[in-house]
Design a protein around this motif. Sequence first.
Motif, mmCIF file in Angstrom:
data_model
loop_
_atom_site.group_PDB
_atom_site.id
_atom_site.type_symbol
_atom_site.label_atom_id
_atom_site.label_comp_id
_atom_site.label_asym_id
_atom_site.label_seq_id
_atom_site.Cartn_x
_atom_site.Cartn_y
_atom_site.Cartn_z
ATOM 1 N N GLY A 1 0.918 -1.213 0.022
ATOM 2 C CA GLY A 1 -0.113 0.021 -0.133
ATOM 3 C C GLY A 1 0.949 1.254 -0.019
ATOM 4 O O GLY A 1 2.009 1.262 -0.246
ATOM 5 N N LEU A 2 0.381 2.366 0.043
ATOM 6 C CA LEU A 2 0.955 3.919 0.243
ATOM 7 C C LEU A 2 1.840 3.772 1.018
ATOM 8 O O LEU A 2 2.659 4.982 1.164
ATOM 9 N N LEU A 3 1.779 3.105 2.321
ATOM 10 C CA LEU A 3 2.804 3.306 3.415
ATOM 11 C C LEU A 3 3.956 2.319 3.199
ATOM 12 O O LEU A 3 5.014 2.465 3.964
ATOM 13 N N SER A 4 3.943 1.783 2.104
ATOM 14 C CA SER A 4 5.389 1.045 1.865
ATOM 15 C C SER A 4 6.452 1.825 1.384
ATOM 16 O O SER A 4 6.295 2.876 0.837
ATOM 17 N N PRO A 5 7.830 1.422 1.895
ATOM 18 C CA PRO A 5 8.853 2.150 1.540
ATOM 19 C C PRO A 5 9.207 2.275 0.131
ATOM 20 O O PRO A 5 9.767 3.269 -0.378
ATOM 21 N N TYR A 6 8.624 1.472 -0.823
ATOM 22 C CA TYR A 6 8.677 1.382 -2.318
ATOM 23 C C TYR A 6 7.787 2.500 -2.817
ATOM 24 O O TYR A 6 7.903 3.113 -3.778
ATOM 25 N N ALA A 7 6.769 2.810 -1.867
ATOM 26 C CA ALA A 7 5.715 3.930 -2.560
ATOM 27 C C ALA A 7 6.490 5.331 -2.390
ATOM 28 O O ALA A 7 6.387 6.191 -3.466
ATOM 29 N N LEU A 8 7.188 5.524 -1.359
ATOM 30 C CA LEU A 8 7.757 6.791 -1.042
ATOM 31 C C LEU A 8 9.421 6.692 -2.057
ATOM 32 O O LEU A 8 9.393 7.814 -2.713
ATOM 33 N N ALA A 9 9.600 5.759 -2.096
ATOM 34 C CA ALA A 9 10.896 5.682 -3.108
ATOM 35 C C ALA A 9 10.521 5.875 -4.639
ATOM 36 O O ALA A 9 11.039 6.622 -5.291
ATOM 37 N N PHE A 10 9.482 5.351 -4.955
ATOM 38 C CA PHE A 10 8.893 5.789 -6.349
ATOM 39 C C PHE A 10 8.631 7.044 -6.648
ATOM 40 O O PHE A 10 9.221 7.430 -7.506
ATOM 41 N N VAL A 11 7.919 7.761 -5.618
ATOM 42 C CA VAL A 11 7.842 9.125 -5.979
ATOM 43 C C VAL A 11 9.126 9.961 -5.816
ATOM 44 O O VAL A 11 9.280 10.713 -6.864
ATOM 45 N N LEU A 12 9.896 9.819 -4.949
ATOM 46 C CA LEU A 12 11.299 10.581 -5.014
ATOM 47 C C LEU A 12 12.043 10.169 -6.162
ATOM 48 O O LEU A 12 12.901 11.184 -6.793
ATOM 49 N N VAL A 13 12.415 9.084 -6.553
ATOM 50 C CA VAL A 13 13.290 8.542 -7.487
ATOM 51 C C VAL A 13 12.733 8.928 -8.803
ATOM 52 O O VAL A 13 13.530 9.416 -9.697
ATOM 53 N N LEU A 14 11.489 8.591 -9.182
ATOM 54 C CA LEU A 14 11.157 8.612 -10.567
ATOM 55 C C LEU A 14 10.886 10.228 -10.728
ATOM 56 O O LEU A 14 11.109 10.557 -12.033
ATOM 57 N N THR A 15 10.620 11.070 -9.907
ATOM 58 C CA THR A 15 10.669 12.437 -9.801
ATOM 59 C C THR A 15 12.019 13.089 -10.521
ATOM 60 O O THR A 15 12.151 13.875 -11.292
ATOM 61 N N ALA A 16 12.832 12.612 -9.586
ATOM 62 C CA ALA A 16 14.267 13.090 -9.795
ATOM 63 C C ALA A 16 14.849 12.460 -11.046
ATOM 64 O O ALA A 16 15.462 13.454 -12.046
#
Length: 266
Positions: free
Chosen positions: A121-136
Amino acid sequence: MERTARAASTPAPEPLPAAEVGALLDGVPRQRGSVAAPKTPRPALRVRPLRVRPWRLLPSPTGTPVTFTYTAILTLTSLFAGYASPGLLHSVYQDSSTDVAHLLRTPVFVLLASALWIAGGLLSPYALAFVLVLTALERRIGGARAILVFLGGHVLATLATEVPVGLAVLAGHLPGTSLHRLDYGISFGVAASIGALSGLLTPWVRWPLLALVGYSLLTDLIAFEDPMTNWGHLISLGIGTALWPLVRRWYRERHQAPVPAGVTAA
């Protein structure tokens, strides 16, 4: 004698004022050895302060439209997963799973559908990593190329883990139920994106990032809770690092400026 007397009686010319001498010299080229006119002091160079813009770490509809749209889709599917009944959710996950059985029947559909869900879900570490990494990554190489890196890691790591399962079942080393294991999520694509992005960062950020992510993935593999998925994470991270020459070339093409290997602007 008369000429000498006249010369002696001629009065000496009066010296010109300093202001008039300067005015005359302004229109005459300076000769070597001449006294240069005083120069006007140049203003001191003003150092532009470093502007910290934390909002650029997050996707936006104008700056990173691809990541913004993908994030919105993942948010909707995660909300659906949070409110759907367990039976319905399991059926949807099963239909989106990239297990061997589905890869043989509908490979394109499940490879795309499995990337629409976040395991945990949205609380997964991969969710946060997705947002930061793909944005960069999108800010550096563009949205289409960032998604290409993401999907490349997702697809190749999936095939690298599922094909051996199918071969092991054919050889009799695994039971037939292994052909229907649940396999979905964005983690393979995120790991590949981290590997690719690290090639565009300065060395003092790149190597600690790779060391931290690699250590975390190796720890999961040693725990041996889900070895096939853990191997897939390491493989996708390796795929991303193998793309360094390509993403660096894309960066130079996008920004039209030479950049030393491994050093980029934020």
